[in-house]
Design an enzyme around this catalytic site. Structure first.
Site, PDB file in Angstrom:
ATOM      1  N   GLU A 248       1.355  -1.170   8.203  1.00 29.15           N
ATOM      2  CA  GLU A 248       0.563  -0.030   8.672  1.00 29.15           C
ATOM      3  C   GLU A 248       0.472   0.114  10.195  1.00 29.15           C
ATOM      4  OE1 GLU A 248      -1.405   2.476   7.060  1.00 29.15           O
ATOM      5  OE2 GLU A 248      -1.756   3.102   9.118  1.00 29.15           O
TER       6      GLU A 248
ATOM      7  N   ASP B 267       0.637   3.895   5.942  1.00 29.99           N
ATOM      8  CA  ASP B 267       0.882   3.544   4.543  1.00 29.99           C
ATOM      9  C   ASP B 267       0.576   4.714   3.612  1.00 29.99           C
ATOM     10  OD1 ASP B 267       1.801   0.978   4.872  1.00 29.99           O
ATOM     11  OD2 ASP B 267      -0.156   0.061   4.735  1.00 29.99           O
TER      12      ASP B 267
ATOM     13  N   GLN C 257       0.774  -1.246   0.000  1.00 32.62           N
ATOM     14  CA  GLN C 257       0.000   0.000   0.000  1.00 32.62           C
ATOM     15  C   GLN C 257       0.804   1.294   0.000  1.00 32.62           C
ATOM     16  OE1 GLN C 257      -3.341   2.397   2.636  1.00 32.62           O
ATOM     17  NE2 GLN C 257      -3.053   0.273   3.095  1.00 32.62           N
TER      18      GLN C 257
ATOM     19  N   GLY D  15      -7.203  20.739  19.066  1.00 36.02           N
ATOM     20  CA  GLY D  15      -6.822  22.148  18.958  1.00 36.02           C
ATOM     21  C   GLY D  15      -7.320  22.972  20.127  1.00 36.02           C
ATOM     22  N   GLY D  16      -7.353  24.268  19.962  1.00 34.63           N
ATOM     23  CA  GLY D  16      -7.699  25.188  21.042  1.00 34.63           C
ATOM     24  C   GLY D  16      -9.201  25.367  21.231  1.00 34.63           C
TER      25      GLY D  16
HETATM   26  N1  COA Z   1      11.822 -10.016  -9.380  1.00 32.79           N
HETATM   27  C1  COA Z   1      12.506 -10.782  -8.508  1.00 32.79           C
HETATM   28  N2  COA Z   1      12.470 -10.591  -7.175  1.00 32.79           N
HETATM   29  C2  COA Z   1      11.703  -9.565  -6.719  1.00 32.79           C
HETATM   30  C3  COA Z   1      10.977  -8.734  -7.585  1.00 32.79           C
HETATM   31  C4  COA Z   1      11.065  -8.988  -8.972  1.00 32.79           C
HETATM   32  N3  COA Z   1      10.401  -8.251  -9.857  1.00 32.79           N
HETATM   33  N4  COA Z   1      10.320  -7.823  -6.842  1.00 32.79           N
HETATM   34  C5  COA Z   1      10.639  -8.082  -5.563  1.00 32.79           C
HETATM   35  N5  COA Z   1      11.457  -9.134  -5.488  1.00 32.79           N
HETATM   36  C6  COA Z   1      12.039  -9.722  -4.300  1.00 32.79           C
HETATM   37  C7  COA Z   1      12.827  -8.767  -3.474  1.00 32.79           C
HETATM   38  O1  COA Z   1      14.066  -8.525  -4.058  1.00 32.79           O
HETATM   39  C8  COA Z   1      12.870  -9.469  -2.147  1.00 32.79           C
HETATM   40  O2  COA Z   1      13.857 -10.475  -2.215  1.00 32.79           O
HETATM   41  P1  COA Z   1      14.940 -10.718  -1.036  1.00 32.79           P
HETATM   42  O3  COA Z   1      14.151 -10.919   0.210  1.00 32.79           O
HETATM   43  O4  COA Z   1      15.662 -11.957  -1.483  1.00 32.79           O
HETATM   44  O5  COA Z   1      15.794  -9.539  -0.957  1.00 32.79           O
HETATM   45  C9  COA Z   1      11.541 -10.230  -2.111  1.00 32.79           C
HETATM   46  O6  COA Z   1      10.998 -10.152  -3.421  1.00 32.79           O
HETATM   47  C10 COA Z   1      10.480  -9.746  -1.169  1.00 32.79           C
HETATM   48  O7  COA Z   1      10.531  -8.360  -0.938  1.00 32.79           O
HETATM   49  P2  COA Z   1      10.077  -7.780   0.471  1.00 32.79           P
HETATM   50  O8  COA Z   1       9.982  -6.337   0.357  1.00 32.79           O
HETATM   51  O9  COA Z   1      11.005  -8.323   1.529  1.00 32.79           O
HETATM   52  O10 COA Z   1       8.625  -8.413   0.671  1.00 32.79           O
HETATM   53  P3  COA Z   1       7.935  -9.028   1.969  1.00 32.79           P
HETATM   54  O11 COA Z   1       6.612  -9.510   1.492  1.00 32.79           O
HETATM   55  O12 COA Z   1       8.768 -10.028   2.667  1.00 32.79           O
HETATM   56  O13 COA Z   1       7.749  -7.788   2.965  1.00 32.79           O
HETATM   57  C11 COA Z   1       6.957  -5.625   3.618  1.00 32.79           C
HETATM   58  C12 COA Z   1       6.715  -6.890   2.782  1.00 32.79           C
HETATM   59  C13 COA Z   1       5.882  -4.634   3.259  1.00 32.79           C
HETATM   60  C14 COA Z   1       6.859  -5.968   5.117  1.00 32.79           C
HETATM   61  C15 COA Z   1       8.350  -5.061   3.301  1.00 32.79           C
HETATM   62  O14 COA Z   1       8.459  -4.888   1.918  1.00 32.79           O
HETATM   63  C16 COA Z   1       8.646  -3.749   3.993  1.00 32.79           C
HETATM   64  O15 COA Z   1       8.914  -3.699   5.190  1.00 32.79           O
HETATM   65  N6  COA Z   1       8.661  -2.645   3.221  1.00 32.79           N
HETATM   66  C17 COA Z   1       9.034  -1.338   3.687  1.00 32.79           C
HETATM   67  C18 COA Z   1       7.963  -0.719   4.533  1.00 32.79           C
HETATM   68  C19 COA Z   1       6.644  -0.645   3.838  1.00 32.79           C
HETATM   69  O16 COA Z   1       6.490  -0.082   2.784  1.00 32.79           O
HETATM   70  N7  COA Z   1       5.647  -1.200   4.529  1.00 32.79           N
HETATM   71  C20 COA Z   1       4.278  -0.978   4.170  1.00 32.79           C
HETATM   72  C21 COA Z   1       3.768  -1.923   3.210  1.00 32.79           C
HETATM   73  S1  COA Z   1       2.119  -1.403   2.872  1.00 32.79           S
END
Ligand code: COA
Length: 415
Positions: free
Chosen positions: A139, A168, A17, A247-248
């Site tokens: 979030e 988010d 998101q 607020g105030g």
């Molecule tokens: N091709 C190949 N690999 C891809 C890719 C693509 N097109 N797009 C993503 N990936 C890979 C990434 O490189 C990552 O690999 P790695 O773990 O080996 O480095 C993997 O997919 C997963 O990415 P990640 O961001 O770790 O996803 P997740 O599902 O484990 O975590 C979140 C999700 C949201 C918790 C995490 O992305 C996060 O903390 N983001 C930052 C904060 C944020 O925006 N949070 C709010 C989300 S609404």
């Protein structure tokens, strides 16, 4: 008519998101947003909370309007080569991967800058530099870590998260502003730069008034507009303030006719000082205009419960809309508690494009929130979200890949 961000190309590596809300805004303002998704899988939200089996969820469609979608395995050597072309082709890379994912993919900032020194690299992360910088964040974690949860709810209940996605979507908004600023600065420097919006920081920014109150509390030990005053006790940190105004001008949520059966038959009422006389006249308490216990804002502070109680006696005999209409005649600030059902049907929001109906080839018509920011010279039209990989061939063609190169990528499942 052209759009504000016409000609800006965004390499959109966002998912879930926070990042998608940012790039959706940029797309609404005219940027060409190319969303890169994992081949064969796509943004995880396509399949989450699905209301129609095997059709992109509303979660996805409502966050990814006006974008193009390409699939690409960015960990495959051929995928990396395509990604290099995309980096050269675009102005901004936006990502909200878990910390370190871009580096693990082989694209740290230094590498991206080498490929395209003008590129702006914009990231949402859960936390900024510090003890939690490596943590994944969603979030509600951000709402808790940014000060929203500890200050939301009632004194006798647990911390509460809010329905507004301030962690988010709020951080996505912050990031979008950072990107536009970096694009503007690039006009004079010719250089790109990194833009970071941490979710904890974004939430804390939106909780600014609570940090104000923390310092007031530390100095005086009391906050007279909080419901804890005068009968309750204050501790050392800002307490949950129920529905008190931040607020105030004191405010509270009060019941209206039908509250026994309708969970949203309520009104937010503000006892604004300049219209105190009008408030007293409307609710039938003209004696409060001159009564020294009620005549001034300071005198009223220890009696806010009584004030709101008397206003509520009056509003409970009217619907929230009748009460609002009457208060508005006298410039008394207030607002109805509107349900999502009421907002979805509200004609004025449809008229301004804040609530829009969108056609989707697989799900049919659905309702969405359009661009809440209105530029008179850059009106936004909401276009449906892309299907997974819908624009892969189109974009690869624009990057100069030949038909046989594209076929090889398909064959090797890189796209
Ligand atoms: N091709 C190949 N690999 C891809 C890719 C693509 N097109 N797009 C993503 N990936 C890979 C990434 O490189 C990552 O690999 P790695 O773990 O080996 O480095 C993997 O997919 C997963 O990415 P990640 O961001 O770790 O996803 P997740 O599902 O484990 O975590 C979140 C999700 C949201 C918790 C995490 O992305 C996060 O903390 N983001 C930052 C904060 C944020 O925006 N949070 C709010 C989300 S609404």
């Amino acid at each position: 008519m052209g759009k504000a961000l016409d000609g800006v190309r965004i390499l959109d590596f966002t998912h879930v998101q926070s990042g998608p809300t940012c790039t959706q805004l940029l797309a609404w303002f005219g940027a060409d947003v190319i969303k890169v998704e994992k081949a064969g899988a796509g943004d995880v939200t396509r399949g989450q909370l699905q209301d129609i089996p095997n059709v992109d969820s509303l979660y996805f469609t409502m966050l990814n309007h006006n974008k193009r979608s390409i699939t690409l395995d960015t960990k495959h050597p051929r995928g990396k080569a395509v990604l290099e072309r995309l980096i050269r082709h675009c102005d901004v890379l936006v990502e909200n991967f878990a910390p370190g994912a871009l580096e693990r993919m082989g694209f740290p900032y230094e590498r991206i800058r080498q490929l395209n020194p003008k590129m702006i690299v914009a990231s949402v992360k859960g936390f900024g530099p510090g003890p939690y910088e490596d943590c994944k964040v969603y979030e509600n974690v951000a709402q808790c870590a940014g000060g929203a949860a500890s200050t939301t709810g009632f004194d006798d209940g647990p911390p509460l998260v809010t329905g507004a996605q301030i962690g988010d979507s709020g951080t996505g908004l912050h990031l979008a502003l950072g990107i536009v600023c970096a694009l503007y600065q690039r006009n004079t420097t010719g250089r790109g730069q990194k833009v970071l919006a941490a979710m904890q920081d974004g939430v804390l920014n939106l909780c600014r008034v609570k940090l104000r109150d923390q310092q007031r509390l530390a100095r005086t030990g009391v906050m007279k507009e909080y419901p804890q005053y005068p009968d309750g006790r204050f501790g050392s940190s800002v307490p949950r303030a129920g529905n008190a105004s931040g607020g105030g001008q004191p405010g509270w949520i009060i019941k209206c006719r039908g509250w026994q059966t309708d969970p949203n038959a309520y009104l937010y009422f503000i006892a604004q000082a300049p219209v105190w006389k009008q408030i007293c006249a409307v609710i039938g308490k003209p004696e409060w205009i001159t009564d020294p216990d009620y005549a001034t804002p300071d005198a009223r502070l220890p009696r806010l419960t009584q004030v709101f109680g008397e206003v509520e006696k009056w509003t409970m005999t009217r619907t929230k809309f009748e009460a609002m209409a009457e208060f508005n005649k006298h410039d008394i600030p207030c607002g109805p508690i509107l349900s999502m059902e009421e907002l979805a049907a509200e004609p004025s929001l449809r008229a301004t494009g804040t609530v829009v109906e969108v056609d989707h080839p697989k799900r049919g018509r659905y309702l969405s929130v359009g661009n809440p920011i209105k530029l008179s010279d850059s009106p936004s039209e909401v276009k449906r979200s892309p299907l997974l990989g819908e624009h892969t061939r189109e974009v690869l063609g624009e990057l100069g890949l030949s038909e046989s190169e594209i076929r090889t990528l398909e064959h090797e499942k890189v796209i």
